[in-house]
Design a protein around this motif. Structure first.
Motif, PDB file in Angstrom:
ATOM      1  N   ASN A 162       0.813  -1.211   0.000  1.00 16.14           N
ATOM      2  CA  ASN A 162       0.000   0.000   0.000  1.00 16.14           C
ATOM      3  C   ASN A 162       0.851   1.267   0.000  1.00 16.14           C
ATOM      4  O   ASN A 162       0.390   2.313  -0.477  1.00 16.14           O
ATOM      5  N   LEU A 163       2.074   1.165   0.495  1.00 12.36           N
ATOM      6  CA  LEU A 163       2.992   2.300   0.391  1.00 12.36           C
ATOM      7  C   LEU A 163       3.322   2.561  -1.076  1.00 12.36           C
ATOM      8  O   LEU A 163       3.373   3.717  -1.520  1.00 12.36           O
ATOM      9  N   ALA A 164       3.525   1.473  -1.835  1.00 12.32           N
ATOM     10  CA  ALA A 164       3.778   1.611  -3.275  1.00 12.32           C
ATOM     11  C   ALA A 164       2.568   2.229  -3.979  1.00 12.32           C
ATOM     12  O   ALA A 164       2.717   3.097  -4.849  1.00 12.32           O
ATOM     13  N   ILE A 165       1.371   1.787  -3.597  1.00 13.26           N
ATOM     14  CA  ILE A 165       0.148   2.360  -4.178  1.00 13.26           C
ATOM     15  C   ILE A 165       0.045   3.845  -3.827  1.00 13.26           C
ATOM     16  O   ILE A 165      -0.292   4.679  -4.678  1.00 13.26           O
ATOM     17  N   PHE A 166       0.351   4.178  -2.576  1.00 15.24           N
ATOM     18  CA  PHE A 166       0.277   5.572  -2.119  1.00 15.24           C
ATOM     19  C   PHE A 166       1.246   6.452  -2.908  1.00 15.24           C
ATOM     20  O   PHE A 166       0.883   7.536  -3.385  1.00 15.24           O
ATOM     21  N   SER A 224      -5.938  -8.103  -1.954  1.00 22.79           N
ATOM     22  CA  SER A 224      -5.970  -7.007  -0.980  1.00 22.79           C
ATOM     23  C   SER A 224      -7.149  -7.156  -0.028  1.00 22.79           C
ATOM     24  O   SER A 224      -7.019  -6.927   1.181  1.00 22.79           O
ATOM     25  N   CYS A 256      -2.059   1.256   4.224  1.00 18.91           N
ATOM     26  CA  CYS A 256      -0.756   1.369   4.893  1.00 18.91           C
ATOM     27  C   CYS A 256      -0.926   1.730   6.369  1.00 18.91           C
ATOM     28  O   CYS A 256      -0.362   1.075   7.256  1.00 18.91           O
ATOM     29  N   LEU A 270      -6.027   6.332  -5.641  1.00 17.93           N
ATOM     30  CA  LEU A 270      -4.901   5.503  -5.201  1.00 17.93           C
ATOM     31  C   LEU A 270      -4.298   6.032  -3.898  1.00 17.93           C
ATOM     32  O   LEU A 270      -3.871   5.248  -3.039  1.00 17.93           O
ATOM     33  N   LEU A 271      -4.253   7.357  -3.760  1.00 22.91           N
ATOM     34  CA  LEU A 271      -3.742   7.940  -2.513  1.00 22.91           C
ATOM     35  C   LEU A 271      -4.594   7.503  -1.322  1.00 22.91           C
ATOM     36  O   LEU A 271      -4.065   7.108  -0.272  1.00 22.91           O
ATOM     37  N   GLY A 288      -4.096   3.679  -0.719  1.00 26.09           N
ATOM     38  CA  GLY A 288      -2.775   3.433  -0.147  1.00 26.09           C
ATOM     39  C   GLY A 288      -2.670   3.910   1.290  1.00 26.09           C
ATOM     40  O   GLY A 288      -2.088   3.223   2.143  1.00 26.09           O
TER      41      GLY A 288
END
Length: 244
Positions: A21-25, A230, A81, A73-74, A77
């Motif tokens: 989720n950090l990658a998504i963020f 997810s 996260c 996405l923000l 994420g």
């Protein structure tokens, strides 16, 4: 499993959830930033990445698309996260709910597209054809978008060149739009006697989608698999927080 093994499994899944989720963020933040950049300073963006289209309207549409996708996405994420990091059942449930809503919406859109494809095509033709007759050549943004589309896709009109019959453009210029004329796009085949391409843009686009159906289906299946994973992981963490 022993308590230690369960704890280790929980910790591993938690870390993977955070990293994923950090990658998504970060990806969402990047898309959002690019979208805002394109919206505010489209000329600089095009100077760096090349002029993909002469249409300002297309650039504006791309910016809005990037901003919306980036914002979604923000949010996803952030919820995933922080929910995993803080071990917050509330945030994890919010993450689960948002992803589930998106997943259901995608499934619904796919079903509607399959079941009502013919109806959608008929409605599209009924709506767009009058616009071509009235706005092509009169509205610069509309005209630029269609010129780019007809040149890139190598087509004429939505269904064919007859979409421009009795149009404002034909009445003013007594000829079909330049992208429609075979001289502009030789050596394309099957010109009509009027000198226009026979291929309509709708048929060409649908044909292209069908040609690349495997790629589109693969990407869609991959996205769906990630969403299901997810959902499963977030629900696992949610249910095991009390047992930790």
């Amino acid at each position: 499993l022993s308590p230690g093994a369960k704890m280790g499994c929980f910790t591993f899944i938690k870390v993977m959830m955070i990293l994923f989720n950090l990658a998504i963020f970060l990806g969402g933040g990047t898309l959002l930033g690019v979208g805002i950049w394109v919206k505010i300073d489209a000329n600089s963006f095009l100077d760096i990445f090349g002029t993909l289209s002469s249409s300002v309207m297309q650039v504006v549409n791309v910016s809005y698309f990037l901003i919306v996708i980036g914002a979604i996405l923000l949010v996803i994420g952030f919820l995933g996260c922080c929910g995993a990091q803080k071990e917050s059942k509330c945030l994890l449930m919010m993450f689960f709910s948002v992803v589930l809503i998106i997943f259901i919406a995608e499934i619904a859109a796919a079903v509607v597209a399959l079941v009502y494809a013919g109806l959608a095509e008929t409605l599209l033709v009924a709506v767009v054809t009058p616009l071509l007759k009235e706005k092509y050549g009169e509205d610069k943004s509309f005209t630029d978008i269609w010129n780019v589309t007809m040149i890139e896709v190598r087509c004429c009109g939505l269904t064919n060149y007859t979409n421009f019959n009795n149009s404002t453009w034909l009445e003013k210029h007594e000829t079909y739009p330049p992208p429609c004329l075979v001289e502009e796009l030789l050596p394309l085949a099957h010109p009509h006697l009027c000198g226009c391409l026979l291929q309509g843009c709708l048929d060409r686009i649908v044909e292209e989608i069908r040609t690349n159906g495997g790629v589109v289906g693969g990407v869609a299946a991959g996205i769906a698999a990630l969403e299901v994973a997810s959902l499963a992981v977030s629900m696992y963490l949610y249910c095991h927080l009390d047992q930790k």
